[in-house]
Design a protein around this motif. Structure first.
Motif, PDB file in Angstrom:
ATOM      1  N   LEU A 104       0.846  -1.188   0.000  1.00  0.00           N
ATOM      2  CA  LEU A 104       0.000   0.000   0.000  1.00  0.00           C
ATOM      3  C   LEU A 104       0.881   1.237   0.000  1.00  0.00           C
ATOM      4  O   LEU A 104       1.782   1.359   0.839  1.00  0.00           O
ATOM      5  CB  LEU A 104      -0.897   0.026   1.246  1.00  0.00           C
ATOM      6  CG  LEU A 104      -1.691   1.310   1.496  1.00  0.00           C
ATOM      7  CD1 LEU A 104      -2.717   1.557   0.394  1.00  0.00           C
ATOM      8  CD2 LEU A 104      -2.362   1.265   2.869  1.00  0.00           C
ATOM      9  N   VAL A 105       0.652   2.142  -0.946  1.00  0.00           N
ATOM     10  CA  VAL A 105       1.321   3.441  -0.968  1.00  0.00           C
ATOM     11  C   VAL A 105       0.257   4.481  -0.662  1.00  0.00           C
ATOM     12  O   VAL A 105      -0.782   4.536  -1.329  1.00  0.00           O
ATOM     13  CB  VAL A 105       1.982   3.748  -2.328  1.00  0.00           C
ATOM     14  CG1 VAL A 105       2.631   5.130  -2.308  1.00  0.00           C
ATOM     15  CG2 VAL A 105       3.010   2.676  -2.680  1.00  0.00           C
ATOM     16  N   ALA A 106       0.534   5.298   0.360  1.00  0.00           N
ATOM     17  CA  ALA A 106      -0.440   6.305   0.779  1.00  0.00           C
ATOM     18  C   ALA A 106       0.298   7.490   1.385  1.00  0.00           C
ATOM     19  O   ALA A 106       1.461   7.380   1.766  1.00  0.00           O
ATOM     20  CB  ALA A 106      -1.398   5.703   1.806  1.00  0.00           C
ATOM     21  N   GLY A 107      -0.407   8.587   1.493  1.00  0.00           N
ATOM     22  CA  GLY A 107       0.146   9.758   2.161  1.00  0.00           C
ATOM     23  C   GLY A 107      -0.029   9.640   3.667  1.00  0.00           C
ATOM     24  O   GLY A 107      -0.880   8.885   4.158  1.00  0.00           O
ATOM     25  N   PRO A 108       0.755  10.381   4.424  1.00  0.00           N
ATOM     26  CA  PRO A 108       0.676  10.335   5.878  1.00  0.00           C
ATOM     27  C   PRO A 108      -0.697  10.709   6.433  1.00  0.00           C
ATOM     28  O   PRO A 108      -1.094  10.204   7.481  1.00  0.00           O
ATOM     29  CB  PRO A 108       1.728  11.333   6.350  1.00  0.00           C
ATOM     30  CG  PRO A 108       2.577  11.613   5.185  1.00  0.00           C
ATOM     31  CD  PRO A 108       1.810  11.271   3.955  1.00  0.00           C
ATOM     32  N   VAL A 109      -1.436  11.559   5.736  1.00  0.00           N
ATOM     33  CA  VAL A 109      -2.767  11.946   6.223  1.00  0.00           C
ATOM     34  C   VAL A 109      -3.689  10.733   6.225  1.00  0.00           C
ATOM     35  O   VAL A 109      -4.428  10.504   7.187  1.00  0.00           O
ATOM     36  CB  VAL A 109      -3.350  13.096   5.373  1.00  0.00           C
ATOM     37  CG1 VAL A 109      -4.800  13.356   5.723  1.00  0.00           C
ATOM     38  CG2 VAL A 109      -2.515  14.353   5.552  1.00  0.00           C
ATOM     39  N   GLY A 136       4.809  11.970   0.274  1.00  0.00           N
ATOM     40  CA  GLY A 136       4.070  13.200   0.006  1.00  0.00           C
ATOM     41  C   GLY A 136       4.182  14.256   1.083  1.00  0.00           C
ATOM     42  O   GLY A 136       3.936  15.423   0.828  1.00  0.00           O
ATOM     43  N   ALA A 137       4.541  13.868   2.293  1.00  0.00           N
ATOM     44  CA  ALA A 137       4.693  14.807   3.406  1.00  0.00           C
ATOM     45  C   ALA A 137       5.392  14.061   4.533  1.00  0.00           C
ATOM     46  O   ALA A 137       5.607  12.846   4.466  1.00  0.00           O
ATOM     47  CB  ALA A 137       3.333  15.331   3.859  1.00  0.00           C
TER      48      ALA A 137
END
Length: 186
Positions: A104-109, A136-137
């Protein structure tokens, strides 16, 4: 018939604001994207037959490189997230459980939202995951610790620049240790 495309041919135009706030076009060649894809496959140890859910959109470097370029080169399956799921966290987490992805690739939010859901997180939603990648962040170390402790899933944090094809600094799955808040190696 097969059309031969030069390695220096423009393959993507992505817009990034960098640190200025004013978006600028970044032109990436076919060879630059292919190199970035191979670096991703090697750095993250993705293998043929893996199942990747990549939440970054294709207009971003991680969205384009991971799903559209690296996945096909590496034989990694990539089911696009159904559009209605993107605006509904509960529907999306349910879909993740059904998709049975192992990457899974996702942003920290998004990862923080998973943590905030806590006990309301659908049962089994993270059971099939081998690794989560955050981009991303800045990633809150507490979120990564929670994912590891509560679900046994290591989180690999990485940083990249659109101008370089991404992946400037990254942990590797083997090096993602509990308590490591670095972005890994160049």
């Amino acid at each position: 018939s097969v059309i031969e495309i030069a390695g220096s041919a423009h393959a993507a135009f992505l817009f990034t604001s960098g640190s200025t706030g004013t978006p600028k076009a970044v032109v990436l060649s076919r060879d630059a994207l292919a190199h970035a894809a191979r670096t991703t496959l090697d750095s993250f140890a993705w293998q043929a037959g893996d199942l990747l859910v990549n939440l970054p959109e294709p207009h971003s470097m991680s969205g384009l490189r991971n799903a559209v370029v690296a996945a096909p080169i590496g034989g990694v399956d990539w089911p696009p997230v159904p559009a209605p799921m993107l605006g509904n966290l509960f529907a999306l987490t349910g879909w993740l459980a059904e998709a049975r992805c192992n990457l899974l690739v996702a942003g920290p939010v998004f990862l923080r939202q998973l943590m905030l859901m806590g006990a309301r997180l659908p049962a089994g939603v993270l059971d099939d995951l081998r690794t989560i990648y955050s981009t991303g962040a800045a990633l809150n170390p507490g979120v990564a610790a929670w994912l590891r402790e509560a679900h046994g899933v290591p989180v690999v944090d990485y940083y990249g620049l659109t101008e370089t094809g991404g992946l400037c600094l990254s942990q590797s799955p083997a090096d993602a240790r509990e308590g490591d808040v670095s972005l890994g190696r160049p």
